[in-house]
Write a protein that holds these residues in place. Structure first.
Motif, short mmCIF file in Angstrom:
data_model
loop_
_atom_site.label_atom_id
_atom_site.label_comp_id
_atom_site.label_asym_id
_atom_site.label_seq_id
_atom_site.Cartn_x
_atom_site.Cartn_y
_atom_site.Cartn_z
N LEU A 10 22.36 -62.09 5.50
CA LEU A 10 22.77 -62.28 7.17
C LEU A 10 23.13 -63.85 6.96
CD1 LEU A 10 20.12 -60.26 8.80
CD2 LEU A 10 22.38 -59.67 8.66
N ALA A 11 23.41 -64.40 5.76
CA ALA A 11 23.56 -65.92 5.96
C ALA A 11 24.80 -66.30 6.75
CB ALA A 11 23.85 -66.50 4.54
N GLY A 12 24.86 -67.41 7.44
CA GLY A 12 26.10 -67.58 8.51
C GLY A 12 26.18 -66.84 9.58
N ARG A 13 25.17 -65.92 9.82
CA ARG A 13 25.03 -65.15 11.09
C ARG A 13 24.14 -65.65 12.11
NH1 ARG A 13 29.60 -62.05 10.32
NH2 ARG A 13 29.41 -60.69 8.64
N ARG A 14 24.34 -65.57 13.27
CA ARG A 14 23.42 -65.92 14.40
C ARG A 14 23.11 -64.75 15.13
NH1 ARG A 14 22.37 -69.72 16.65
NH2 ARG A 14 22.38 -68.79 18.60
N VAL A 15 21.86 -64.69 15.14
CA VAL A 15 21.32 -63.34 15.73
C VAL A 15 20.23 -63.87 17.01
CG1 VAL A 15 21.74 -62.04 13.81
CG2 VAL A 15 19.14 -62.95 14.13
N VAL A 16 20.03 -62.84 18.02
CA VAL A 16 18.98 -63.19 18.92
C VAL A 16 18.13 -61.97 18.93
CG1 VAL A 16 18.77 -63.51 21.57
CG2 VAL A 16 20.67 -64.57 20.38
N VAL A 17 16.91 -62.41 19.02
CA VAL A 17 15.76 -61.22 19.06
C VAL A 17 15.09 -61.37 20.51
CG1 VAL A 17 13.78 -60.06 18.19
CG2 VAL A 17 15.67 -60.90 16.60
N SER A 18 14.80 -60.57 21.29
CA SER A 18 13.72 -60.62 22.51
C SER A 18 12.48 -59.73 21.96
CB SER A 18 14.25 -60.17 23.72
OG SER A 18 14.28 -58.64 23.68
N ALA A 19 11.25 -60.50 22.16
CA ALA A 19 10.11 -59.84 21.90
C ALA A 19 8.86 -59.90 22.91
CB ALA A 19 9.57 -60.39 20.57
N GLY A 20 8.17 -59.10 22.80
CA GLY A 20 6.92 -59.24 23.76
C GLY A 20 7.10 -58.52 24.94
N GLY A 21 6.38 -58.64 26.19
CA GLY A 21 6.29 -58.03 27.54
C GLY A 21 6.46 -58.94 28.47
N THR A 22 7.42 -58.84 29.54
CA THR A 22 7.42 -59.55 30.68
C THR A 22 6.28 -59.43 31.56
OG1 THR A 22 8.64 -58.09 32.01
CG2 THR A 22 9.94 -59.32 30.63
#
Ligand code: CTP
Ligand code: CA
Length: 227
Positions: A10-22
């Motif tokens: 995944l080098a060079g990749r930009r990723v977004v992860v959401s976690a937890g609970g609102t």
């Protein structure tokens, strides 16, 4: 990352992860929340960073230390989570919505603490929160700039696969990781088991095991769609 080496797919990749609970405020001391611990989202962020990705982790009310080498944005409510995710996906290759987002929020949170005066409690009026995952799918469908791969999570208690398939179609995402809730699985536990539903493809069964292992399979499926 010191972990980024030959196996850094995944080098060079930009990723977004959401976690937890609102948490949706009722008054200054109370909220509507859920049982998400953030463990699965944090595992996803940690594993992506270890595989060389540049990771933004949008964390809602998680009591876990920031994973090393990960950019952590802390939020509380669904509206804040939405803004943080939309901001973070601007130049991302993939987004994984592991957070448990409240479907509804109090229309008008009280500015002062609600007191138990009178015999009857006052009703709390709710309004719908934006569906962030569906919005990500819609933006892509509309031809707007979008992460190439969009992944959702779903915890279901009954009709797990049928509900999951309907949800995958409704949300317009590429993968939907479906958990069966109950039997000491999912919430707050180090282990997880899931079925990954693939849009236009076959389901991938992930047997019970550490959340890092499940994260690894999810990133394998994402990486295969990024080449
Ligand atoms: N999700 C979201 N925004 C919301 C609600 C959910 O982005 N307002 C995302 C979650 O992060 C998750 C996926 O949608 O990745 C599925 O969430 P889930 O609660 O299972 O789906 P819903 O469409 O809210 O359906 P349900 O009626 O079963 O709660
Ligand atoms: Ca929901």
């Amino acid at each position: 990352s010191v972990l980024a080496g030959a196996g850094a797919d995944l080098a060079g990749r930009r990723v977004v992860v959401s976690a937890g609970g609102t948490r949706e405020a009722i008054d200054p001391v109370r909220f509507i929340g859920n049982r998400s611990s953030g463990l699965q989202g944090y595992a996803l962020a940690r594993v992506a960073a270890a595989r060389g990705a540049s990771v933004t982790l949008v964390a809602a009310n998680v009591s876990l230390p920031d994973p090393a080498g990960v950019d952590v944005v802390r939020v509380e409510s669904a509206l804040q989570l939405r803004d943080a995710v939309i901001d973070a996906v601007a130049d991302a290759d993939a987004v994984v919505m592991a957070a448990a987002v409240a479907d509804f929020r109090p229309v008008a949170p009280r500015l002062t603490k609600i007191k138990k005066t009178g015999d009857e409690p006052e009703a709390i009026h709710l309004t719908k929160n934006p569906d962030i995952l569906a919005e990500l799918g819609e933006r892509r469908r509309a031809g707007e700039k979008s992460p190439k791969v969009i992944v959702g999570f779903a915890a279901e208690t009954d009709d797990v696969l049928a509900n999951g398939q309907a949800k995958l179609a409704r949300k317009g995402c590429d993968l939907l990781v479906v958990n069966q809730v109950g039997e000491n699985l999912a919430f707050g536990t180090p282990d997880n088991a899931a079925t990954v539903l693939v849009a236009g493809g076959e389901a991938v069964e992930i047997p019970r095991g550490p959340k890092d292992d499940l994260a690894g399979v999810v990133w394998d499926l994402i990486a295969a769609r990024l080449v």
